[in-house]
Design an enzyme around this catalytic site. Structure first.
Site, PDB file in Angstrom:
ATOM      1  N   HIS A   1      15.355  12.516  -0.173  1.00  0.00           N
ATOM      2  CA  HIS A   1      14.603  11.533  -0.971  1.00  0.00           C
ATOM      3  C   HIS A   1      15.160  11.387  -2.390  1.00  0.00           C
ATOM      4  CE1 HIS A   1      10.365   9.599  -0.775  1.00  0.00           C
ATOM      5  NE2 HIS A   1      11.111   8.931  -1.615  1.00  0.00           N
TER       6      HIS A   1
ATOM      7  N   TYR B   1       5.211  10.303   1.544  1.00  0.00           N
ATOM      8  CA  TYR B   1       4.204   9.235   1.626  1.00  0.00           C
ATOM      9  C   TYR B   1       2.932   9.722   2.316  1.00  0.00           C
ATOM     10  CZ  TYR B   1       8.279   6.195   0.767  1.00  0.00           C
ATOM     11  OH  TYR B   1       9.412   5.616   0.268  1.00  0.00           O
TER      12      TYR B   1
HETATM   13  P1  NAP Z   1       7.649  -3.948  -2.548  1.00  0.00           P
HETATM   14  O1  NAP Z   1       8.045  -4.100  -1.162  1.00  0.00           O
HETATM   15  O2  NAP Z   1       8.586  -4.381  -3.598  1.00  0.00           O
HETATM   16  O3  NAP Z   1       6.294  -4.687  -2.831  1.00  0.00           O
HETATM   17  C1  NAP Z   1       5.163  -4.452  -2.050  1.00  0.00           C
HETATM   18  C2  NAP Z   1       4.118  -5.414  -2.537  1.00  0.00           C
HETATM   19  O4  NAP Z   1       4.532  -6.733  -2.245  1.00  0.00           O
HETATM   20  C3  NAP Z   1       2.787  -5.192  -1.898  1.00  0.00           C
HETATM   21  O5  NAP Z   1       1.823  -5.253  -2.910  1.00  0.00           O
HETATM   22  C4  NAP Z   1       2.647  -6.367  -0.933  1.00  0.00           C
HETATM   23  O6  NAP Z   1       1.305  -6.774  -0.896  1.00  0.00           O
HETATM   24  C5  NAP Z   1       3.477  -7.426  -1.587  1.00  0.00           C
HETATM   25  N1  NAP Z   1       4.094  -8.327  -0.607  1.00  0.00           N
HETATM   26  C6  NAP Z   1       4.834  -7.989   0.472  1.00  0.00           C
HETATM   27  N2  NAP Z   1       5.239  -9.104   1.106  1.00  0.00           N
HETATM   28  C7  NAP Z   1       4.762 -10.143   0.420  1.00  0.00           C
HETATM   29  C8  NAP Z   1       4.862 -11.532   0.590  1.00  0.00           C
HETATM   30  N3  NAP Z   1       5.540 -12.070   1.612  1.00  0.00           N
HETATM   31  N4  NAP Z   1       4.234 -12.329  -0.299  1.00  0.00           N
HETATM   32  C9  NAP Z   1       3.542 -11.797  -1.334  1.00  0.00           C
HETATM   33  N5  NAP Z   1       3.423 -10.475  -1.549  1.00  0.00           N
HETATM   34  C10 NAP Z   1       4.028  -9.661  -0.668  1.00  0.00           C
HETATM   35  O7  NAP Z   1       7.235  -2.437  -2.868  1.00  0.00           O
HETATM   36  P2  NAP Z   1       7.098  -1.137  -1.969  1.00  0.00           P
HETATM   37  O8  NAP Z   1       6.387  -1.363  -0.706  1.00  0.00           O
HETATM   38  O9  NAP Z   1       6.578  -0.080  -2.834  1.00  0.00           O
HETATM   39  O10 NAP Z   1       8.615  -0.818  -1.643  1.00  0.00           O
HETATM   40  C11 NAP Z   1       9.177  -1.117  -0.399  1.00  0.00           C
HETATM   41  C12 NAP Z   1       9.439   0.136   0.380  1.00  0.00           C
HETATM   42  O11 NAP Z   1      10.517   0.847  -0.181  1.00  0.00           O
HETATM   43  C13 NAP Z   1       8.302   1.148   0.341  1.00  0.00           C
HETATM   44  O12 NAP Z   1       7.244   0.758   1.154  1.00  0.00           O
HETATM   45  C14 NAP Z   1       9.000   2.380   0.771  1.00  0.00           C
HETATM   46  O13 NAP Z   1       9.153   2.387   2.175  1.00  0.00           O
HETATM   47  C15 NAP Z   1      10.336   2.228   0.078  1.00  0.00           C
HETATM   48  N6  NAP Z   1      10.410   2.956  -1.218  1.00  0.00           N
HETATM   49  C16 NAP Z   1      11.317   3.966  -1.312  1.00  0.00           C
HETATM   50  C17 NAP Z   1      11.442   4.664  -2.504  1.00  0.00           C
HETATM   51  C18 NAP Z   1      12.430   5.773  -2.598  1.00  0.00           C
HETATM   52  O14 NAP Z   1      12.419   6.513  -3.586  1.00  0.00           O
HETATM   53  N7  NAP Z   1      13.273   5.946  -1.632  1.00  0.00           N
HETATM   54  C19 NAP Z   1      10.653   4.325  -3.611  1.00  0.00           C
HETATM   55  C20 NAP Z   1       9.770   3.290  -3.476  1.00  0.00           C
HETATM   56  C21 NAP Z   1       9.656   2.603  -2.284  1.00  0.00           C
HETATM   57  P3  NAP Z   1       0.560  -7.043   0.523  1.00  0.00           P
HETATM   58  O15 NAP Z   1       0.286  -5.694   1.119  1.00  0.00           O
HETATM   59  O16 NAP Z   1      -0.647  -7.796   0.103  1.00  0.00           O
HETATM   60  O17 NAP Z   1       1.467  -7.863   1.356  1.00  0.00           O
END
Ligand code: NAP
Length: 677
Positions: free
Chosen positions: A516, A455
């Site tokens: 990862h 990241y």
């Molecule tokens: P996510 O959590 O599914 O979605 C994030 C999106 O949701 C952002 O655009 C955020 O916008 C919005 N959001 C968050 N809370 C909200 C709420 N209460 N109401 C409305 N919108 C909301 O996607 P992600 O952040 O990509 O995934 C979560 C975490 O998983 C990542 O940050 C990372 O740490 C991890 N990850 C791991 C892998 C892996 O391969 N291990 C892959 C992908 C992700 P705002 O900023 O406007 O709130």
């Protein structure tokens, strides 16, 4: 005949070899003895010269001797420090089961037909209590390790559920296949005497004194505890038994539960010809016709009085007999708990064809038993059932099956460390936005932060944590930080990459490090992480983007079982097959993209089903999705840079989704992955 065979074997083998004398496990009095529960506090002094009266295992050995489960290697010697082979263990358990008759010869290349152990080995293999040792062998003379012995006893007991984690310091060294057994044994006091300073040493060979202790604690604990089902209600055991195989199990169950017993009797009894398979006889025809409803003679008059129904049946052609469908459709069973149990020769457990026939009933996944199963096995199964108890305040006091504690909002990992069950994901957050998001999360009470080398924001995450510590918002030990190393050059040079993560974060130790993705160097990288754990620089290990096949190939090659697997999970991609597989290994599941991931959140948050449920609870769609994850035992790490969203994403514990709402969201699964890995 059998007794004579045993006795002769005793003489022959004892004559040839004393310490590893398997046949010494045969009761000295040449009497078939079934293990009976011992009244609390009852002891009998063993008269073995090598078992001092104050030895920690003296009472256990006396118990086993008294009940004919184990005897000495001679009239005066027990050899508590000697090891026990797998064949001996099979013999001990066979005897504990009442020495049921066995017709098959052992199928293993190293098991000699007609030997002192052959009945026990055949019985243990047939009842799936001890599986082979590899290469078609049983491992007759191989000493049993502690984790093997505990797993064998657990299988004997019917694979009951234990606690979510084992309270032992080396839980992570327990092999994946033994994790559930060790957790169960630990929760039931069966490891007593086998742990030293909470260390279990799973790969150490078990000693005879320890086996006696294990069996003593198993028998005295499990036979004295009272079953929990039907607390506050009345229970019925209803069963159908055309060939008298299911009947004894139903009778045991009714007796153990203090329940009423009802036999489902067909109006037209089944003849032998009716039951002959593949003759287009009556049973064949009925099982091929899902609408067949054989009539039942009589009925349960007071069905309304029962809260729980244990339903017993044989398995015919892989399914419950159609008369069970007749039974279920004859009553209004809404609101009642139904617990199936079935008997079969080789088919597995089956209830899928009948569950829809009792609308509104609460089905508990039951168990398949082999014919001739012992009462103690049925009792252990019943005692291990987690049946609904009345008046539970689920919102505040529920602890989910994945071991989530909704009061402390945390789960204890198999590494022994506690981890929060909701956190902040930091993917795509950079620079000041990242620092602010992490600090805002910490100020809102978030105590779990997920980052990764890939990241490119570990420095910002570390900076935010250090600033929050300096500002008195948190102490280092309050926050749980996860980071990950990436495939390719990072995993090819793991020591360097791991140290680089530690340096960039600069917060002392890392709470958890994940690989990862799978990679050709993943085992090497994991082994390097294991070394950092030994040095105290990393506390727990995990994997990301590992599914069933990947885990099956990876786990046998590493020593420390991962504490966590992080995979894509959201209502449109639910992984309903993978999650229980991982959880059954004692590994916590964490979901990435819980809100669908950027670019998909609008559709998911706007989904009619989800927003409808949100409205009913007065919460947001995001909160419904996150709570759905938690109730499935999945840790959530939603990503956000918006302080309001971050705070909202922590408010997940003041409401609870009903079973029907969970089912509605479960039905949204589209197997739709939102990223390629
Ligand atoms: P996510 O959590 O599914 O979605 C994030 C999106 O949701 C952002 O655009 C955020 O916008 C919005 N959001 C968050 N809370 C909200 C709420 N209460 N109401 C409305 N919108 C909301 O996607 P992600 O952040 O990509 O995934 C979560 C975490 O998983 C990542 O940050 C990372 O740490 C991890 N990850 C791991 C892998 C892996 O391969 N291990 C892959 C992908 C992700 P705002 O900023 O406007 O709130």
């Amino acid at each position: 005949m059998k007794r004579l065979k045993f006795s002769m074997a005793v003489c022959m083998i004892c004559f040839l070899t004393m310490t590893s004398c398997s046949a010494a496990e045969v009761p000295a009095n040449d009497k078939d003895v079934t293990a009976e529960p011992l009244a609390a506090g009852t002891t009998q002094t063993a008269t073995f010269s090598d078992v001092p009266a104050d030895a920690w295992y003296a009472e256990a050995i006396a118990y086993c001797q008294q009940h004919g489960i184990m005897s000495g290697t001679s009239a005066t010697v027990f050899a508590p420090e000697a090891t026990l082979t797998r064949a001996m263990l099979a013999t001990v358990l066979h005897r504990m089961s009442g020495t049921p008759a066995v017709s098959d010869a052992p199928v293993f290349t190293d098991a000699v037909a007609g030997s002192w152990y052959s009945d026990a080995v055949s019985w243990a293999a047939k009842n799936s209590i001890i599986s082979g040792y590899g290469g078609g062998t049983f491992g007759v003379n191989a000493p049993a390790t502690r984790e093997q012995a505990v797993t064998i006893l657990w299988r004997y007991a019917g694979e009951p559920e234990g606690s979510a984690v084992a309270d032992i310091s080396d839980a992570a060294s327990v092999s994946a296949w033994a994790q559930a057994a060790v957790r169960w044994a630990n929760a039931n006091g069966i490891l007593e005497g086998m742990t030293n300073n909470r260390r279990f040493d799973p790969k150490t060979n078990i000693k005879r004194g320890e086996v006696a202790s294990m069996l003593y604690h198993y028998l005295s604990n499990t036979t004295s505890s009272q079953p929990g089902p039907a607390a506050g209600g009345k229970t019925l055991v209803a069963y159908f038994s055309a060939t008298n195989t299911t009947r004894p199990l139903a009778e045991y169950a009714a007796d153990i539960l203090g329940a009423d017993l009802y036999e489902i009797v067909p109006e037209v009894p089944y003849t032998d010809a009716d039951l002959a398979y593949y003759t287009n006889g009556r049973a064949d025809r009925e099982q091929n016709d899902s609408t067949a409803r054989p009539a039942i003679s009589g009925s349960v008059e007071n069905m309304a009085d029962y809260d729980a129904i244990f339903l017993g049946y044989p398995i015919w052609h892989g399914q419950p007999p159609r008369i069970i469908s007749t039974f279920l459709e004859s009553y209004d069973l809404a609101g009642k708990t139904i617990v199936p149990f079935c008997t079969s020769h080789s088919s597995g457990y089956s209830d899928s064809s009948i569950k829809s026939l009792a609308p509104g009933a609460n089905w508990i996944t039951g168990r398949r038993f082999a014919g001739g199963t012992s009462r103690s096995t049925v009792e252990e199964w019943i005692n291990g059932l987690n049946l609904p108890q009345p008046a539970v305040d689920a919102v505040t006091s529920a602890t989910s099956k994945a071991g989530f504690n909704f009061e402390t909002k945390s789960v204890t990992l198999n590494s022994g460390y506690e981890m929060p069950i909701n956190g902040l994901g930091t993917y795509s957050l950079h620079d000041k936005t990242c620092v602010n998001a992490v600090k805002s999360a910490l100020a809102s009470g978030v105590r779990l932060i997920d980052t990764a080398s890939a990241y490119g924001n570990e420095e910002e995450v570390g900076q935010a944590i250090r600033e929050a510590i300096d500002e008195g918002i948190i102490k280092r030990e309050d926050v749980f930080v996860i980071t990950k190393i990436y495939p390719g050059s990072e995993m090819a040079n793991p020591e360097q990459s791991i140290q680089a993560c530690l340096d960039r974060l600069d917060i002392g130790y890392v709470d958890m490090m994940l690989l990862h993705h799978p990679d050709r160097n993943d085992v090497k990288a994991y082994q390097a992480m294991e070394k950092f754990v030994e040095e105290g620089k990393i506390r727990s290990l995990g994997l990301s983007n590992w599914y069933v096949e990947e885990l099956e190939s990876f786990l046998p090659r590493v020593t420390v079982t991962p504490a966590l697997v992080q995979n894509e999970i959201h209502p449109y991609y639910q992984e309903n097959d993978v999650i229980p597989y991982i959880q059954d290994l004692g590994i916590v599941v964490q979901g990435w993209y819980p809100l669908g991931g950027r670019g998909h959140t609008a559709e998911l948050l706007g989904d009619e089903v989800i927003s409808g449920i949100a409205k009913a609870h007065g919460v947001s769609s995001a909160q419904v999705i996150l709570r759905w994850n938690l109730q499935k035992g999945v840790v959530v790490i939603p990503g956000s840079s918006n302080p309001d969203h971050i705070k909202e994403n922590t408010e997940l514990y003041g409401f609870e989704l009903t079973d029907a709402e969970m089912a509605q969201i479960n039905a949204l699964d589209r197997n739709e992955k939102h990223d390629w890995y």
